[in-house]
Scaffold this motif. Sequence first.
Motif, short mmCIF file in Angstrom:
data_model
loop_
_atom_site.label_atom_id
_atom_site.label_comp_id
_atom_site.label_asym_id
_atom_site.label_seq_id
_atom_site.Cartn_x
_atom_site.Cartn_y
_atom_site.Cartn_z
N GLU A 257 0.82 -1.05 0.02
CA GLU A 257 -0.08 0.14 -0.05
C GLU A 257 0.87 1.31 0.01
N ALA A 258 2.16 1.04 0.55
CA ALA A 258 2.81 2.67 0.66
C ALA A 258 3.56 2.74 -0.55
N LEU A 259 4.07 1.71 -1.14
CA LEU A 259 4.74 1.74 -2.42
C LEU A 259 3.66 1.96 -3.60
N SER A 260 2.28 1.69 -3.54
CA SER A 260 1.67 1.78 -4.80
C SER A 260 0.84 3.08 -4.93
N GLY A 261 1.26 4.17 -3.84
CA GLY A 261 0.42 5.34 -4.00
C GLY A 261 1.38 6.38 -4.65
N LEU A 269 5.90 7.94 4.49
CA LEU A 269 4.87 6.94 4.02
C LEU A 269 5.62 6.06 2.99
N THR A 270 6.19 6.52 2.11
CA THR A 270 7.12 5.79 1.23
C THR A 270 8.28 4.82 2.03
N LEU A 271 8.92 5.73 2.66
CA LEU A 271 10.10 5.26 3.52
C LEU A 271 9.65 4.21 4.58
N SER A 272 8.55 4.45 5.14
CA SER A 272 8.05 3.34 5.95
C SER A 272 7.76 1.86 5.53
N PHE A 274 10.14 0.68 3.58
CA PHE A 274 11.52 -0.04 3.56
C PHE A 274 11.45 -0.44 5.33
N SER A 275 11.12 0.28 6.21
CA SER A 275 11.50 0.07 7.61
C SER A 275 10.54 -1.14 8.12
N LEU A 276 9.37 -1.14 7.42
CA LEU A 276 8.61 -2.43 7.83
C LEU A 276 9.19 -3.71 7.16
N GLY A 277 9.60 -3.55 5.67
CA GLY A 277 10.52 -4.75 5.15
C GLY A 277 11.87 -4.98 5.93
N PHE A 278 12.52 -4.03 6.46
CA PHE A 278 13.81 -4.28 7.23
C PHE A 278 13.23 -5.11 8.60
N VAL A 279 12.55 -4.84 9.26
CA VAL A 279 12.29 -5.50 10.56
C VAL A 279 11.60 -6.81 10.13
#
Length: 304
Positions: A257-261, A269-272, A274-279
């Motif tokens: 959702e964050a990367l498709s907007g 919002l977009t960088l979030s 990557f943070s979600l993906g990293f964790v």
Amino acid sequence: MIREKIIHFILYLCALVSVIVSFAIMLTILIEALKFFQRESIFTFLFSSQWTADVAFVGADGESKEGQFGALALFWGTFYISLIAMITALPLGIACAIYLSVFAGKKSKNYLRPVLEIIAAIPTVVFGFFAAIVIAPFIVWFFSLFGIEASFQSALGAGFIMGIMIVPIVASLSSDCIESVSTKRINAALALGMTKKELVFAVILPESLSGIIAACLLGLSRALGETMIVVMAASLRPNLTMNFLEDMTTVTVKIVEALSGDQAFDSSLTLSAFSLGFVLFILTLMINILSVYLINRFHKRKNL
């Protein structure tokens, strides 16, 4: 000799490329995640359940502010739905593996193994459609008989169908572990007069337990990364609740959702994503390391 060296060099190069690409992906995600944590509090990100990342507002001081990035509800939904999936997949997968390896005849194996392979090849979007059209209405109808209200997009529906999707993974890997149990010990147990049922619980399961646990952990890592089933069967709303009849979402859904907007790439919002993906990458890596350790331990015990 020269031909063998060339083949060894090509194989080594292929392995090296895969390792380099993996580290490059991890480094890219880490760099973008650090940019996010320079703007947002890592404590709030990990321990707050308020995720309003796509909401922008104007504060009392007249400055434009962005929403909150509390990912606790997202990680809770990820592990909660994955837990339901594993509760579904473990008994079915292990029972299927035991039947195929111990009790099934050659004809049964010839029919059942292709069925497992077909299930494993079904696209996740098909599982999502089945969950939304068949499983969700059935859950609502079933619990309504007891006066309990259930959502058409529930964690139970998504977790159950996700567990069905994982069954072939657990069954195939567990079957390989069971079939690798020493035939000498099996023959010795049968010589002592054990039935097949006693053989399974006294010899086969204890000997292959480490491998079965590793298969379950690999299935768990597969469930943690699932997106399409959650989008179609469990909604997009972060929800920190124990009620499996309510809707909730997962980390991977919010990444998509964050990367498709239409947000700027350097926005919070977009960088979030990557943070979600990293964790999530770190958590999945830990699970995979544990599964590899258990598999190696199983092989060491097998060679003793």
